[in-house]
Design a protein around this motif. Structure first.
Motif, PDB file in Angstrom:
ATOM      1  N   ALA A   1     -48.785  -9.930 -10.660  1.00 53.55           N
ATOM      2  CA  ALA A   1     -47.761  -9.382 -10.026  1.00 53.55           C
ATOM      3  C   ALA A   1     -46.365 -10.393  -9.974  1.00 53.55           C
ATOM      4  N   GLN A   2     -46.549 -11.650 -10.198  1.00 48.09           N
ATOM      5  CA  GLN A   2     -45.600 -12.403 -10.110  1.00 48.09           C
ATOM      6  C   GLN A   2     -44.942 -12.506 -11.493  1.00 48.09           C
ATOM      7  N   LEU A   3     -45.630 -12.318 -12.463  1.00 47.88           N
ATOM      8  CA  LEU A   3     -45.118 -12.326 -13.907  1.00 47.88           C
ATOM      9  C   LEU A   3     -44.195 -11.085 -14.020  1.00 47.88           C
ATOM     10  N   PHE A   4     -44.450  -9.947 -13.474  1.00 44.91           N
ATOM     11  CA  PHE A   4     -44.100  -8.661 -14.050  1.00 44.91           C
ATOM     12  C   PHE A   4     -43.076  -7.909 -13.088  1.00 44.91           C
ATOM     13  N   ARG A   5     -43.151  -8.834 -11.716  1.00 42.33           N
ATOM     14  CA  ARG A   5     -42.192  -8.061 -10.836  1.00 42.33           C
ATOM     15  C   ARG A   5     -40.659  -7.839 -11.340  1.00 42.33           C
ATOM     16  N   ASP A   6     -40.126  -8.559 -11.927  1.00 42.79           N
ATOM     17  CA  ASP A   6     -38.878  -8.330 -12.445  1.00 42.79           C
ATOM     18  C   ASP A   6     -38.744  -8.017 -13.959  1.00 42.79           C
ATOM     19  N   GLU A   7     -39.828  -7.443 -14.629  1.00 39.83           N
ATOM     20  CA  GLU A   7     -39.649  -7.207 -15.929  1.00 39.83           C
ATOM     21  C   GLU A   7     -38.806  -6.228 -16.452  1.00 39.83           C
ATOM     22  N   LEU A   8     -38.284  -5.476 -15.726  1.00 36.35           N
ATOM     23  CA  LEU A   8     -37.192  -4.702 -16.111  1.00 36.35           C
ATOM     24  C   LEU A   8     -35.777  -5.182 -16.126  1.00 36.35           C
ATOM     25  N   ARG A   9     -35.894  -6.378 -15.523  1.00 36.86           N
ATOM     26  CA  ARG A   9     -34.413  -6.956 -15.226  1.00 36.86           C
ATOM     27  C   ARG A   9     -33.786  -7.084 -16.820  1.00 36.86           C
ATOM     28  N   ASN A  10     -34.407  -7.700 -17.759  1.00 39.29           N
ATOM     29  CA  ASN A  10     -33.858  -7.966 -19.290  1.00 39.29           C
ATOM     30  C   ASN A  10     -34.416  -6.740 -20.058  1.00 39.29           C
ATOM     31  N   ARG A  11     -34.554  -5.614 -19.616  1.00 42.72           N
ATOM     32  CA  ARG A  11     -35.265  -4.607 -20.283  1.00 42.72           C
ATOM     33  C   ARG A  11     -34.436  -3.337 -20.279  1.00 42.72           C
ATOM     34  N   PRO A  12     -33.264  -3.174 -20.676  1.00 44.13           N
ATOM     35  CA  PRO A  12     -32.353  -2.112 -20.761  1.00 44.13           C
ATOM     36  C   PRO A  12     -32.779  -0.811 -21.217  1.00 44.13           C
ATOM     37  N   LEU A  13     -33.746  -0.987 -22.384  1.00 45.81           N
ATOM     38  CA  LEU A  13     -34.349   0.334 -22.830  1.00 45.81           C
ATOM     39  C   LEU A  13     -35.045   1.120 -22.049  1.00 45.81           C
ATOM     40  N   ASP A  14     -35.943   0.003 -21.467  1.00 47.13           N
ATOM     41  CA  ASP A  14     -36.967   0.593 -20.559  1.00 47.13           C
ATOM     42  C   ASP A  14     -36.185   1.287 -19.222  1.00 47.13           C
ATOM     43  N   ARG A  15     -35.582   0.563 -19.117  1.00 48.43           N
ATOM     44  CA  ARG A  15     -34.671   1.362 -17.789  1.00 48.43           C
ATOM     45  C   ARG A  15     -34.139   2.631 -18.089  1.00 48.43           C
ATOM     46  N   ALA A  16     -33.436   2.726 -19.319  1.00 47.49           N
ATOM     47  CA  ALA A  16     -33.020   3.984 -19.892  1.00 47.49           C
ATOM     48  C   ALA A  16     -33.872   5.063 -19.964  1.00 47.49           C
ATOM     49  N   ILE A  17     -35.248   4.847 -20.479  1.00 45.78           N
ATOM     50  CA  ILE A  17     -36.166   5.921 -20.612  1.00 45.78           C
ATOM     51  C   ILE A  17     -36.799   6.080 -19.257  1.00 45.78           C
ATOM     52  N   LEU A  18     -37.104   5.261 -18.348  1.00 45.32           N
ATOM     53  CA  LEU A  18     -37.239   5.680 -16.804  1.00 45.32           C
ATOM     54  C   LEU A  18     -36.199   6.406 -16.235  1.00 45.32           C
ATOM     55  N   SER A  19     -34.890   5.947 -16.373  1.00 47.15           N
ATOM     56  CA  SER A  19     -34.087   7.028 -15.969  1.00 47.15           C
ATOM     57  C   SER A  19     -33.991   8.458 -16.691  1.00 47.15           C
ATOM     58  N   ALA A  20     -34.257   8.405 -17.760  1.00 47.86           N
ATOM     59  CA  ALA A  20     -34.042   9.942 -18.611  1.00 47.86           C
ATOM     60  C   ALA A  20     -35.306  10.507 -17.944  1.00 47.86           C
ATOM     61  N   PHE A  21     -36.598  10.059 -17.704  1.00 46.84           N
ATOM     62  CA  PHE A  21     -37.830  10.542 -17.037  1.00 46.84           C
ATOM     63  C   PHE A  21     -37.522  10.994 -15.798  1.00 46.84           C
ATOM     64  N   ALA A  22     -36.894  10.314 -14.939  1.00 42.29           N
ATOM     65  CA  ALA A  22     -36.465  10.495 -13.643  1.00 42.29           C
ATOM     66  C   ALA A  22     -35.441  11.878 -13.543  1.00 42.29           C
ATOM     67  N   GLU A  23     -34.563  11.846 -14.538  1.00 42.18           N
ATOM     68  CA  GLU A  23     -33.825  13.054 -14.672  1.00 42.18           C
ATOM     69  C   GLU A  23     -34.126  14.063 -14.727  1.00 42.18           C
ATOM     70  N   VAL A  24     -35.386  14.303 -16.183  1.00 40.86           N
ATOM     71  CA  VAL A  24     -35.871  15.646 -16.562  1.00 40.86           C
ATOM     72  C   VAL A  24     -36.781  16.256 -15.422  1.00 40.86           C
ATOM     73  N   VAL A  25     -37.340  15.141 -14.501  1.00 40.17           N
ATOM     74  CA  VAL A  25     -38.254  15.496 -13.539  1.00 40.17           C
ATOM     75  C   VAL A  25     -37.450  16.224 -12.506  1.00 40.17           C
ATOM     76  N   SER A  26     -36.576  15.631 -12.108  1.00 37.61           N
ATOM     77  CA  SER A  26     -35.662  16.013 -10.868  1.00 37.61           C
ATOM     78  C   SER A  26     -35.075  17.428 -11.287  1.00 37.61           C
TER      79      SER A  26
END
Length: 215
Positions: free
Chosen positions: A22-47
């Motif tokens: 939990a400590q290692l991965f809590r902030d894993e998205l902070r420096n992963r813009p591509l991961d944030r982008a695919i998660l955002s795309a996933f959220a958009e198509v689901v919505s």
């Protein structure tokens, strides 16, 4: 017996590693813009599909479940590790987290707008993966989406490769082979994102995220 032993061993290993994980991965998205982008795309198509809740299957300590909630999805998490679920409930008390198995999710047929499986299949022996993919298909509503993440194998001719994961034995997958397994399970690939390893990454594996849709 093999399936039970594999799941039990993995659950016990993650129970023991939960606080450090939990400590290692809590902030894993902070420096992963591509991961944030695919998660955002996933959220958009689901919505856009207007379907129901989203299940984060193999949610670990719940940080990605919470991120999907921030993106506006009605999200809950499921993990086989009671210790992980305990941490998730503590850190994100406003969200729902359940102990459970991806191979037998306690959800009715066809009720979910989305399923997230973010590196949660990597400890599944290859012969058992079709059962889990069939379960993803079962719980998704028609038009629902799956976003599944995993590490890619080096040799496209090899469906899987074993690697020495820190917590438990794990598998890398050929993206084309896994996409074919998704199709066989009734989930058609919509898009894929392949992320090359960064020089600072401990493992120099490609990371793949496949977005698929239930017809």
């Amino acid at each position: 017996m093999v399936e039970h032993d594999t799941l039990s061993a993995t659950r016990e290993a993650y129970d023991a590693a939960a606080p450090v994980y939990a400590q290692l991965f809590r902030d894993e998205l902070r420096n992963r813009p591509l991961d944030r982008a695919i998660l955002s795309a996933f959220a958009e198509v689901v919505s856009a599909s207007g379907e129901g809740q989203v299940a984060d299957l193999g949610c670990g300590p719940g940080h990605i479940t919470a991120y999907l909630d921030e993106l506006g999805l009605a999200t809950f998490g499921v993990d086989a590790s009671p210790a992980m679920i305990k941490l998730a409930r503590h850190d994100y008390p406003g969200l729902r987290f359940d102990v459970g198995s991806m191979a037998a999710v306690n959800i009715a047929d066809g009720v979910l707008g989305g399923v997230l499986s973010r590196w949660s299949i990597i400890h599944t022996p290859p012969q058992e993966l079709p059962v889990i993919l069939a379960e993803f298909h079962r719980v998704l509503a028609p038009g629902g989406h799956l976003l599944i993440g995993f590490s890619a194998s080096d040799d496209p001719s090899q469906p899987t490769q074993v690697f020495d994961h820190t917590v438990a034995p794990a598998y890398r997958w050929s993206p084309d082979h896994l996409a074919a397994m998704l199709r066989k399970s009734g989930l058609a690939e919509v898009a894929r994102m392949v992320r090359e390893p960064q020089p600072t990454d401990r493992r120099q594996f490609q990371e793949v995220q496949l977005l698929a849709r239930k017809a």
